[in-house]
Design a protein around this motif. Structure first.
Motif, PDB file in Angstrom:
ATOM      1  N   GLN A   9      23.640  31.721  63.429  1.00 36.03           N
ATOM      2  CA  GLN A   9      23.874  31.550  64.870  1.00 36.03           C
ATOM      3  C   GLN A   9      25.352  31.651  65.222  1.00 36.03           C
ATOM      4  N   SER A  10      26.208  31.533  64.227  1.00 40.98           N
ATOM      5  CA  SER A  10      27.638  31.742  64.494  1.00 40.98           C
ATOM      6  C   SER A  10      27.935  33.230  64.697  1.00 40.98           C
ATOM      7  N   ASP A  11      27.036  34.106  64.227  1.00 39.46           N
ATOM      8  CA  ASP A  11      27.168  35.547  64.442  1.00 39.46           C
ATOM      9  C   ASP A  11      26.501  35.995  65.735  1.00 39.46           C
ATOM     10  N   CYS A  12      25.304  35.452  66.008  1.00 43.27           N
ATOM     11  CA  CYS A  12      24.547  35.917  67.167  1.00 43.27           C
ATOM     12  C   CYS A  12      23.447  34.935  67.537  1.00 43.27           C
ATOM     13  N   VAL A  90      32.115  37.184  77.084  1.00 45.00           N
ATOM     14  CA  VAL A  90      30.942  36.943  76.238  1.00 45.00           C
ATOM     15  C   VAL A  90      30.403  38.302  75.843  1.00 45.00           C
ATOM     16  N   LEU A  91      30.209  38.530  74.548  1.00 44.16           N
ATOM     17  CA  LEU A  91      29.561  39.761  74.103  1.00 44.16           C
ATOM     18  C   LEU A  91      28.050  39.605  74.264  1.00 44.16           C
ATOM     19  N   VAL A  92      27.421  40.576  74.899  1.00 42.86           N
ATOM     20  CA  VAL A  92      25.969  40.545  75.077  1.00 42.86           C
ATOM     21  C   VAL A  92      25.403  41.865  74.559  1.00 42.86           C
ATOM     22  N   SER A  93      24.812  41.801  73.372  1.00 35.34           N
ATOM     23  CA  SER A  93      24.235  43.000  72.763  1.00 35.34           C
ATOM     24  C   SER A  93      22.850  43.273  73.326  1.00 35.34           C
ATOM     25  N   LEU A  94      22.522  44.551  73.415  1.00 36.26           N
ATOM     26  CA  LEU A  94      21.198  44.960  73.864  1.00 36.26           C
ATOM     27  C   LEU A  94      20.289  45.074  72.647  1.00 36.26           C
ATOM     28  N   ALA A  95      19.201  44.292  72.671  1.00 34.06           N
ATOM     29  CA  ALA A  95      18.279  44.288  71.532  1.00 34.06           C
ATOM     30  C   ALA A  95      17.610  45.665  71.426  1.00 34.06           C
ATOM     31  N   ARG A  96      17.455  46.159  70.151  1.00 35.67           N
ATOM     32  CA  ARG A  96      17.973  45.485  68.994  1.00 35.67           C
ATOM     33  C   ARG A  96      19.090  46.250  68.311  1.00 35.67           C
ATOM     34  N   ALA A  97      19.256  47.557  68.654  1.00 34.60           N
ATOM     35  CA  ALA A  97      20.292  48.360  67.991  1.00 34.60           C
ATOM     36  C   ALA A  97      21.694  47.820  68.247  1.00 34.60           C
ATOM     37  N   GLY A  98      21.872  47.124  69.366  1.00 38.31           N
ATOM     38  CA  GLY A  98      23.189  46.587  69.682  1.00 38.31           C
ATOM     39  C   GLY A  98      23.580  45.383  68.842  1.00 38.31           C
ATOM     40  N   VAL A 115      40.570  36.179  68.142  1.00 35.38           N
ATOM     41  CA  VAL A 115      39.962  35.825  69.426  1.00 35.38           C
ATOM     42  C   VAL A 115      38.486  35.529  69.174  1.00 35.38           C
ATOM     43  N   ASP A 116      38.089  34.289  69.417  1.00 39.19           N
ATOM     44  CA  ASP A 116      36.708  33.880  69.150  1.00 39.19           C
ATOM     45  C   ASP A 116      35.902  33.974  70.445  1.00 39.19           C
ATOM     46  N   VAL A 117      34.862  34.804  70.444  1.00 36.74           N
ATOM     47  CA  VAL A 117      34.049  34.969  71.653  1.00 36.74           C
ATOM     48  C   VAL A 117      32.582  34.702  71.320  1.00 36.74           C
ATOM     49  N   PRO A 118      31.809  34.169  72.289  1.00 33.28           N
ATOM     50  CA  PRO A 118      30.372  33.988  72.059  1.00 33.28           C
ATOM     51  C   PRO A 118      29.672  35.352  71.997  1.00 33.28           C
ATOM     52  N   HIS A 119      28.537  35.386  71.290  1.00 33.13           N
ATOM     53  CA  HIS A 119      27.766  36.637  71.179  1.00 33.13           C
ATOM     54  C   HIS A 119      26.276  36.339  71.273  1.00 33.13           C
ATOM     55  N   TYR A 120      25.627  36.999  72.218  1.00 35.13           N
ATOM     56  CA  TYR A 120      24.183  36.857  72.426  1.00 35.13           C
ATOM     57  C   TYR A 120      23.512  38.224  72.352  1.00 35.13           C
ATOM     58  N   THR A 121      22.215  38.205  72.065  1.00 35.63           N
ATOM     59  CA  THR A 121      21.395  39.411  72.189  1.00 35.63           C
ATOM     60  C   THR A 121      20.308  39.156  73.219  1.00 35.63           C
ATOM     61  N   ILE A 122      20.184  40.096  74.178  1.00 32.00           N
ATOM     62  CA  ILE A 122      19.111  40.005  75.167  1.00 32.00           C
ATOM     63  C   ILE A 122      18.426  41.363  75.268  1.00 32.00           C
ATOM     64  N   SER A 123      17.322  41.392  75.968  1.00 28.64           N
ATOM     65  CA  SER A 123      16.499  42.601  76.051  1.00 28.64           C
ATOM     66  C   SER A 123      16.779  43.398  77.313  1.00 28.64           C
ATOM     67  N   VAL A 148      30.513  41.459  78.439  1.00 30.25           N
ATOM     68  CA  VAL A 148      30.674  42.824  77.924  1.00 30.25           C
ATOM     69  C   VAL A 148      29.383  43.197  77.213  1.00 30.25           C
ATOM     70  N   PHE A 149      28.695  44.217  77.713  1.00 30.07           N
ATOM     71  CA  PHE A 149      27.434  44.658  77.113  1.00 30.07           C
ATOM     72  C   PHE A 149      27.720  45.617  75.953  1.00 30.07           C
ATOM     73  N   VAL A 150      26.930  45.475  74.883  1.00 35.27           N
ATOM     74  CA  VAL A 150      27.160  46.233  73.650  1.00 35.27           C
ATOM     75  C   VAL A 150      25.866  46.897  73.200  1.00 35.27           C
ATOM     76  N   ASP A 151      25.970  48.152  72.769  1.00 29.74           N
ATOM     77  CA  ASP A 151      24.849  48.841  72.136  1.00 29.74           C
ATOM     78  C   ASP A 151      25.375  49.658  70.961  1.00 29.74           C
ATOM     79  N   GLY A 152      24.472  50.246  70.200  1.00 29.99           N
ATOM     80  CA  GLY A 152      24.898  50.981  69.016  1.00 29.99           C
ATOM     81  C   GLY A 152      25.482  52.345  69.342  1.00 29.99           C
ATOM     82  N   TRP A 153      24.751  53.109  70.158  1.00 32.72           N
ATOM     83  CA  TRP A 153      25.142  54.481  70.458  1.00 32.72           C
ATOM     84  C   TRP A 153      24.487  54.893  71.776  1.00 32.72           C
TER      85      TRP A 153
END
Length: 365
Positions: A9-12, A90-98, A115-123, A148-153
């Protein structure tokens, strides 16, 4: 919330409803037929593809070959995020490739830039939008932070456009001012302004399904299991723990960070002169659609990552490649051979490869 997925949970932190005990999977053929009859892809799950030993060997070789390139792309996009969006994010990855990409970015920000930032994954689901309940949870937890929204590609840009529409709608409803800008490692479709590279290269996490994504399935949005106040759903495949390479993948990429600063600086200099996001991938895909008389863009999945997904989760008609000598496509050739899918040379597209989904007889999409 109890632990979901195989990451720390410290990663995501996954903001997803646990549907692990519910049988939602359909065979690839059943699922394809349902999708082409008009049932939304998010209402069911594909059965997890069990990779052969030969295919896993390819994954490990691909990871060993490209780990430095992936790590450089992580560093480039992380540096850009910090420069453009600041520290209060806050980093917010798009499930699941992100998710694995978001973890790598979080670790770079923490370990290299301190720089320590929170990271979540949502759909987010094409045609149905982002999970607003999950977004609201993040908004309530971090009312003063930007997302900040994140995805793989990027492929042809469908999810980029879906995100833009969803965030515009959310901002109007909630009075927020979130940016829909999407940070990605690879942007071959020219859909983003926050990217590690525009090269269409193999990010090895695209080779596998849940076993490189924290043992988490694709996300599900189905009225039978998801209520109006629920997060979008997913399954946690605990039974695949022995085959899980999720943490090994991110550890391998992040181990490269101490020795790549020069290459990151060079790439950042080059990126500053790159062209804007003009969605030229969409134009390239439209050309393929017209030339091959394909009745829907949804049948065309461009880029190495999307081609891999077509072979793993859909019923492919054919695979197009820009060059038959591209070493990034070895796993594509193996999967195509295993599944009896023809590979054709198509040198005029901007992508390295493109997967074309087979049309089910007498059915529309």
């Amino acid at each position: 919330m109890s632990r979901f997925g195989s990451y720390s949970q410290s990663d995501c932190i996954f903001l997803l409803k646990d549907l692990s005990s519910i049988p939602i999977e359909k065979s690839t053929e059943e699922r394809e037929e349902s999708i082409q009859k008009g049932i939304h892809y998010s209402e069911m799950l594909p059965i997890e593809y069990e990779p052969s030993e030969e295919y896993m060997d390819l994954f490990y070789k691909a990871l060993n070959t490209s780990k430095r390139k992936v790590a450089i792309a992580v560093g480039v996009v992380a540096e850009q995020i910090l420069k453009k969006r600041g520290h209060t994010i806050v980093l917010v990855s798009l499930a699941r490739a992100g998710t694995p990409v978001g973890i790598c970015i979080k670790r770079y920000l923490n370990n290299v830039l301190h720089v320590d930032v929170p990271h979540y994954t949502i759909s987010i689901i094409r045609g149905r939008g982002i999970d607003e309940n999950a977004l609201r949870t993040i908004q309530n937890r971090y009312p003063t932070k930007d997302i900040v929204f994140v995805d793989g590609w990027t492929g042809k840009g469908a999810i980029t456009k879906e995100l833009s529409t969803s965030i515009d709608r959310f901002n109007r409803k909630e009075g927020t001012n979130y940016s829909s800008e999407l940070a990605v490692l690879a942007d071959p479709g020219y859909c983003s302004t926050l990217y590690g590279t525009r090269e269409d290269f193999l990010i090895p996490s695209a080779c596998l399904n849940s076993t490189v994504s924290g043992l988490v399935s694709r996300t599900v949005l189905n009225d039978t299991w998801i209520g109006k106040d629920d997060y979008h759903g997913a399954k946690y495949y605990r039974d695949l723990e022995k085959k899980d390479v999720s943490n090994m993948f991110v550890d391998t990429i992040c181990a490269e960070f101490p020795t790549i600063q020069y290459e990151i600086n060079q790439a950042l200099e080059n990126n500053s002169r790159e062209e804007a996001a003009d969605f030229r991938g969409w134009t390239s895909v439209n050309k393929i659609r017209e030339e091959m008389s394909i009745n829907s863009l949804n049948f065309i999945k461009p880029g190495v990552g999307e081609t891999t997904r077509v072979l793993l989760r859909r019923v492919p008609w054919k695979i197009l490649v820009k060059s038959l000598e591209d070493p990034n496509l070895t796993h594509i050739y193996l999967l195509a051979k295993e599944k009896g899918v023809p590979v054709e040379l198509y040198p005029t597209m901007i992508y390295s490869s493109c997967g074309i989904i087979k049309k089910v007889e007498n059915e529309g999409i």
